[in-house]
Scaffold this motif. Sequence first.
Motif, PDB file in Angstrom:
ATOM      1  N   PHE A  36       0.824  -1.204   0.000  1.00  0.00           N
ATOM      2  CA  PHE A  36       0.000   0.000   0.000  1.00  0.00           C
ATOM      3  C   PHE A  36       0.864   1.262   0.000  1.00  0.00           C
ATOM      4  N   ILE A  37       2.004   1.232   0.661  1.00  0.00           N
ATOM      5  CA  ILE A  37       2.906   2.390   0.606  1.00  0.00           C
ATOM      6  C   ILE A  37       3.415   2.577  -0.816  1.00  0.00           C
ATOM      7  N   TRP A  38       3.800   1.470  -1.455  1.00  0.00           N
ATOM      8  CA  TRP A  38       4.268   1.531  -2.843  1.00  0.00           C
ATOM      9  C   TRP A  38       3.168   2.048  -3.756  1.00  0.00           C
ATOM     10  N   LEU A  75       0.632   6.309  -7.082  1.00  0.00           N
ATOM     11  CA  LEU A  75      -0.568   7.086  -7.393  1.00  0.00           C
ATOM     12  C   LEU A  75      -0.429   8.546  -6.982  1.00  0.00           C
ATOM     13  N   ARG A  76       0.672   8.881  -6.289  1.00  0.00           N
ATOM     14  CA  ARG A  76       0.974  10.249  -5.868  1.00  0.00           C
ATOM     15  C   ARG A  76      -0.191  10.855  -5.073  1.00  0.00           C
ATOM     16  N   ILE A  77      -0.652  10.105  -4.059  1.00  0.00           N
ATOM     17  CA  ILE A  77      -1.805  10.586  -3.294  1.00  0.00           C
ATOM     18  C   ILE A  77      -1.391  11.373  -2.058  1.00  0.00           C
ATOM     19  N   LEU A  84      -2.619  11.393   3.239  1.00  0.00           N
ATOM     20  CA  LEU A  84      -3.732  10.577   2.776  1.00  0.00           C
ATOM     21  C   LEU A  84      -3.303   9.116   2.615  1.00  0.00           C
ATOM     22  N   GLY A  85      -2.079   8.917   2.097  1.00  0.00           N
ATOM     23  CA  GLY A  85      -1.585   7.544   1.934  1.00  0.00           C
ATOM     24  C   GLY A  85      -1.418   6.827   3.259  1.00  0.00           C
TER      25      GLY A  85
END
Length: 869
Positions: free
Chosen positions: A284-286, A291-293, A297-298
């Motif tokens: 999920f970190i990757w 996705l450059r969120i 938010l990430g």
Amino acid sequence: MKLPSLWPAGFFAGGILLFSRFGERVHFPSLVFLLSIFGALIAAFVLLRLDQVWAAMILIAGIWVCLGFAALGLERAAVPANLASTLIESGKLDGSTALRWRGRLRSDPMAVPWGTRYEINLEEVEAAGGVTAVSGGLRLTAYQEDAAVGDSLPARAGDRVEALVHALPIRNFGNPGSFDQRAYLALQGIELQGSLRSAALLTVLDDHPQLTISERLARARGRLLQSVDDLFSARPDEAALARAMLLGDRSFVDHDRAVEYQQTGVYHVLVLAGLHVGALIAFFIWAGRRLRIGLFLGTISTLIVLVSYVGVVEDRPPVLRAALMAALYLCGQLLFRRMDLVNMAALSALVILAARPSEIMDASFLLSYSAVGIIGAVGVPWIDQTSQPYLHGLRHLTDVTRDAAHEPHVIQFRIEMRAAGDWISRRMPGFAWRWGAGLLASPCRAALFFWELVVISVVLQLGMLPALAYYFHRVTLAGPFANIPAVLLTGLAVPVGFFTLGLSLFFRPGAAILAKGLGWLLSALNVSVDWFAHWQRASYRIPGPPLAVIAIFVGLAIALSATIRMRRSGWWQAGALVPLLCVAAVIATHPFAPRLSGKNLEVTVLDVGQGDSLFVSYPDGRTMLVDGGGDPGNFYKAGMHSGMDMGEDVVSPYLWSRGIQRLDVVALTHAHLDHLGGLPAVLDNFRVRELWVGRDIEIGAYRGLIALARERGVIVRHLERGDSFQGEGTSGAVLSPEDLKDSPAVKNDDSLVLRLADGTESMLLAGDMERPSERRILEENQNVRVNFLKVAHHGSKTSTTEEFLEAAHPAYAAISVGRDNGFGHPSPEVVERLEAAGVRVFRTDRDGAITAMTDGRGMQVSAFLQGGR
């Protein structure tokens, strides 16, 4: 080495251990205790203001110890007075009959290979005296030997149900070295267990209840488990692995397959813990970065996924510990802080122990933090000083202006890499010249990553060695190698698996496609484990190391970590590493003598439930095991036993607790499963010289045991009446069977009956001998006069006749029998007969292991559950 959480966690844990050892002897008012701690805090503050730092630190350490001491005391004091197991054991509830138990299902009914399992949060029980409010958890199993596992289930998590069952508190086997099953299940909230003999005995009282959050999550877990079964309906092996690795349900993992994972040291991939949480969080970190969120938010999205993951999986304690560490890491990321892995582990341990101090008694707690501790203390610092500088140096390799940010040897590495990249570029076609540096850097990154994987694998296996040897009595030489493909495949399978499960809730065809890829990963994992498991001597079993040796190992590991973290020279590191490896070799070889009875003859009747297993130790150091126990109600289905393997789970731990690695003799009295069932595990776990049997029997279990013995190089001897054996001051005689005629069926009366003598003292081990053999032995005028009698056939009325008892005239008798067994053993008639003859009667269901010991002049008999009296 700034590790501010390590010392409080260590002292707090020390206080918990102190209470577990001495707390029952300490009695003082809680208010006085809390006021004393508050006063100590004020004193520590004053000392700090006076610059008496060391005195203040010592006082603060004492405060943390006292807090740990108090935490476990408060947890034990908080046990509800109406806990169901407490009410039964205190006699306030009748535990001898079936009662109507009511409560709410804590999870969907769980399919297991031998039937269905139900877990109920109890609310009340109806007995003859009326309805009583109770608390605690009840686990019921509906055994379905001939039914399909996928039968429809009548209820769901949260439904209020009533079960008419005979439920009993969890009982540990009363032997030294026995696993604390009661405490293990108590950590899962299970205090009672029982068998559901018919589906009609479970009634749904309310199937539209107001659901709690945990019950909603439990229903979601049930739905996900069903999705796994549907996606892998034609591939049961892969379905079993997916259930274990994604949702924590190991019920369907084939027994032999699970043993292979244990032998290769990769069983941890089947236990939801740090590896699985790490793989999921890394994915999920990757994905967030791709996705450059944004960091905030990430991180929040990843935390939500993490909480949801913990909510829907089984086997929660290990995954909860890993999730807490992951959450601390993610919070550190939000604050732009790099958290030391050791510090993070210590902080999470402190939080968990503060909430539930008894966790420290759980083997999985110690295993989890042993793994994280050794990786954080040794593995990560070693990598930081070896491969990490070069991996950082490969970033932005062509940007010369970044060279100055690196250490001199890395700058030189970057210069040489650029030169080599230029050389490659000049020899490539014009359109591809810019890729030259990348073609060289990518293999270097892969090689450095592989190096880090090898370091972590080796360090992990080294650090886990004491815990695995102490708790599981296993050394896995293949572990450092087998873990490399296992970790890589698991790191891919976990995120793919969860994406597949999530998609299955909305778009089943797409999930079916992904499931094929997941199946390939799981199949590759099985192939890898199978290959390593077939290495010669890839794994072997040993007794647990002495605690003093473990303490030395831990001290040396701390010293090694200190030298690495303080960046001492290689000589300093070698000075700590070499002794550490020597102690590891001691643990792995266990060069200690077994703990036997010196110059005494000893017979210990083990508590194996409704079965027989006896350990014999001779004055000259020879050892013998007579029978291996085995639950006669067990059956084998879908690669799994429906109950415990007495040889692996009960008999072997007792032998290991005595420091035993080899047995001179294993004797099988007869081939009924309550005597034979545990012996295959004994032959696997110990070096056995001879196997003694009586008559040959043409049944599969017996023939399999003989084949296994010959495969292991064990000498098989058939004994009959008149055979004898001698030792240093001792003698043994075989009283039965009468001859060695082959028999098509197993009979109790074919039992191997042994009489042991040492000086004026003697013992009779009667197996399951019945009246005909007793009568024949008396007619043949064989010497049956003994001081200690192992009563035949679990005290059944088919044995121990008045005539035989009068001839034997024992002073002591031991009955090996299971609690509340369905056979009515021991017969009240036989017990009365023994007591009327003045015999002191011991029973394994009440007294635990029974030990008779003689020096040839006198005899002592003691019972484990009676404090050795």
